[in-house]
Design an enzyme around this catalytic site. Structure first.
Site, PDB file in Angstrom:
ATOM      1  N   HIS A 182      -7.172  -9.499   3.104  1.00 16.29           N
ATOM      2  CA  HIS A 182      -6.178 -10.104   3.989  1.00 16.29           C
ATOM      3  C   HIS A 182      -6.541 -11.393   4.569  1.00 16.29           C
ATOM      4  CE1 HIS A 182      -2.411  -7.882   2.918  1.00 16.29           C
ATOM      5  NE2 HIS A 182      -3.070  -6.631   3.062  1.00 16.29           N
ATOM      6  N   GLU A 191     -10.294   7.309   1.491  1.00 19.08           N
ATOM      7  CA  GLU A 191      -9.687   5.902   1.566  1.00 19.08           C
ATOM      8  C   GLU A 191     -10.675   5.189   2.124  1.00 19.08           C
ATOM      9  OE1 GLU A 191      -6.054   3.008   2.362  1.00 19.08           O
ATOM     10  OE2 GLU A 191      -6.679   4.364   3.866  1.00 19.08           O
ATOM     11  N   HIS A 221      -1.197  -9.409  -0.964  1.00 19.34           N
ATOM     12  CA  HIS A 221      -1.772  -8.553  -2.129  1.00 19.34           C
ATOM     13  C   HIS A 221      -1.191  -9.589  -3.590  1.00 19.34           C
ATOM     14  CE1 HIS A 221      -0.803  -4.668  -0.066  1.00 19.34           C
ATOM     15  NE2 HIS A 221      -1.980  -5.317   0.629  1.00 19.34           N
ATOM     16  N   SER A 277       0.651  -1.246   0.104  1.00 20.42           N
ATOM     17  CA  SER A 277      -0.104  -0.065  -0.107  1.00 20.42           C
ATOM     18  C   SER A 277       0.748   1.178  -0.068  1.00 20.42           C
ATOM     19  CB  SER A 277      -1.101  -0.222   1.210  1.00 20.42           C
ATOM     20  OG  SER A 277      -1.799  -1.023   1.212  1.00 20.42           O
ATOM     21  N   ASP A 311      -5.001   0.949  -4.864  1.00 21.15           N
ATOM     22  CA  ASP A 311      -3.535   0.844  -4.999  1.00 21.15           C
ATOM     23  C   ASP A 311      -3.195  -0.784  -5.284  1.00 21.15           C
ATOM     24  OD1 ASP A 311      -4.839  -0.276  -2.725  1.00 21.15           O
ATOM     25  OD2 ASP A 311      -3.410   0.573  -1.133  1.00 21.15           O
ATOM     26  N   ASP A 324      -9.240  -3.826   2.164  1.00 16.68           N
ATOM     27  CA  ASP A 324      -7.820  -4.436   2.315  1.00 16.68           C
ATOM     28  C   ASP A 324      -7.535  -5.258   3.497  1.00 16.68           C
ATOM     29  OD1 ASP A 324      -4.954  -4.752   1.329  1.00 16.68           O
ATOM     30  OD2 ASP A 324      -4.714  -3.866   3.345  1.00 16.68           O
TER      31      ASP A 324
END
Length: 434
Positions: free
Chosen positions: A267, A258, A398, A83, A305, A263
């Protein structure tokens, strides 16, 4: 004669177009980043909203604004960005190494869009559902060689200034742990500088003028699925009301928003959590888009991102996906694990919180977990929810997948098509400099 007429007509059309372009130029910029939001997340959200196949699938706000895609690779020995490097590219036009916060390989500070906006005398805002020192928001105001140096990053929220004022006129995020420390109380320093301060999210409306600082949690916000709140949407609406106030909007504004926790859910391979975060983000985008429709001198750009988790909509070789299963899950995996670990009847608690009827094998596995073994309950819930919904994941980290680019309003056409993440920032710098 005909040629002369055509030249005159073309010149007139060009002149009209230039006037229209000038009238609708992007005085205001709303830059929205869905952390970890690959194109697959937009697809999953669309079908989750639809719930059932075999009928007309309606486009979501995300589909309607989707105009292109972007690469995300860093300037590192990998195709997969983190990120920090991803956000640095989106904030500065420069690719850097994973872990870098708006610095190059020599750790030299890079010029960010937030700094450029202040140079242009625009009002500025930073919104996030993470702590404000997290990689994405930090890459717009701080310069640090490693993303996990949170105290040093927090200090720069105040110390990095333009004309003796912090770069952000409005901050709405988490992060009290880093802004209210024993060695330095940044909240006090901001209030001494004239910032309104609020630490209770339920009192967001108390922030009624700029500059203002809203820091609402020790670190990040509670997950949307657990809080049952579209908190990013609420902050977006309030921030736009403040920025559009006649006393503050003379030179326009630049706002970064954001959706941090898409994210985090990715994960964890937590599909119910991820879609709840996507829903909050979609509501925030709708609010921003409505503002654009009412203010044609505003540009809205949305991207990510990177992609997180390698999400697949369908798994195990079956040509199916079951969003109804996901829709019935009431909490994120950490909260499910906590509630199951403290329950006297995990089977009953499981059904109450998920409505998933377990097979005999799964029931036996659930009852074999010892009371208090929270991590085992989390792992069980993850496996069963993904299995029953036919949701696949390839990673707990990612991936290098391309990400979507959405745009609307003034100058949106600049963002159509395929591009590098640095080119998004290049176009925004260009628009700020006009």
């Amino acid at each position: 004669m005909i040629k002369t007429i055509l030249i005159v007509v073309c010149s007139l059309l060009s002149f009209i177009a230039s006037i229209n372009a000038k009238e609708n130029s992007s005085k205001n910029i709303i830059y929205m980043i869905g952390d970890g939001m690959g194109a697959n997340y937009l697809t999953a959200y669309r079908y989750w909203i639809a719930q059932q196949p075999n009928h007309t699938i309606n486009s979501t706000i995300l589909d309607k604004l989707w105009v292109g895609n972007a690469m995300t690779y860093p300037d590192d020995d990998t195709f997969v960005t983190d990120s920090a490097a991803g956000a640095t590219a989106l904030a500065t036009t420069i690719k850097t190494y994973n872990g870098a916060i708006a610095v190059d390989h020599q750790h030299q500070p890079l010029h960010t869009l937030l700094i450029e906006a202040k140079k242009r005398n625009k009002s500025t805002a930073l919104l996030a559902t993470s702590d404000i020192t997290h990689a994405t928001p930090a890459s717009f105001y701080a310069h640090q060689k490693q993303r996990n140096e949170y105290n040093q990053i927090a200090d720069q929220l105040y110390d990095n200034q333009w004309q003796n004022k912090p770069l952000a006129d409005l901050v709405l995020a988490g992060g009290l742990t880093y802004l209210q420390r024993q060695d330095r109380n940044l909240l006090q320093e901001f209030t001494k500088l004239g910032y309104q301060l609020e630490t209770d999210f339920n009192k967001l409306q108390n922030l009624n003028k700029l500059p203002a600082l809203g820091v609402f949690h020790d670190k990040g916000f509670e997950y949307a699925l657990d809080s049952q709140q579209n908190r990013l949407a609420l902050m977006t609406r309030h921030a736009l009301n403040l920025l559009a106030n006649p006393t503050t909007k003379q030179n326009g504004f630049f706002m970064l928003i954001e959706a941090s926790q898409i994210d985090w859910c990715g994960h964890a391979n937590d599909i119910a959590c991820a879609l709840a975060e996507m829903h909050d983000f979609a509501r925030a985008i709708e609010i921003a888009h409505q503002f654009v429709l009412s203010n044609p001198d505003t540009l809205l750009v949305v991207t990510a991102d990177h992609e997180t988790g390698g999400l697949s909509i369908g798994a195990d070789g079956e040509y199916n996906w079951n969003p109804q299963v996901i829709n019935n899950v009431r909490h994120s995996l950490p909260t499910l694990g906590k509630k199951l670990a403290s329950s006297e009847s995990p089977i009953n608690t499981w059904y109450a919180l998920t409505q998933i009827e377990l097979s005999e094998e799964a029931r036996a596995e659930l009852t074999s977990i010892q009371s208090g073994e929270q991590n085992k309950y989390v792992n069980f819930a993850r496996k069963v929810i993904n299995q029953y919904s036919l949701t696949g994941w390839t990673s707990g980290g990612h991936t290098a997948a391309d990400v979507p680019v959405l745009a609307a309003g003034a100058d949106a056409r600049l963002f159509y098509g395929f591009q590098d993440n640095t080119q998004i920032a290049e176009k925004l710098f260009y628009l700020l400099s006009r």
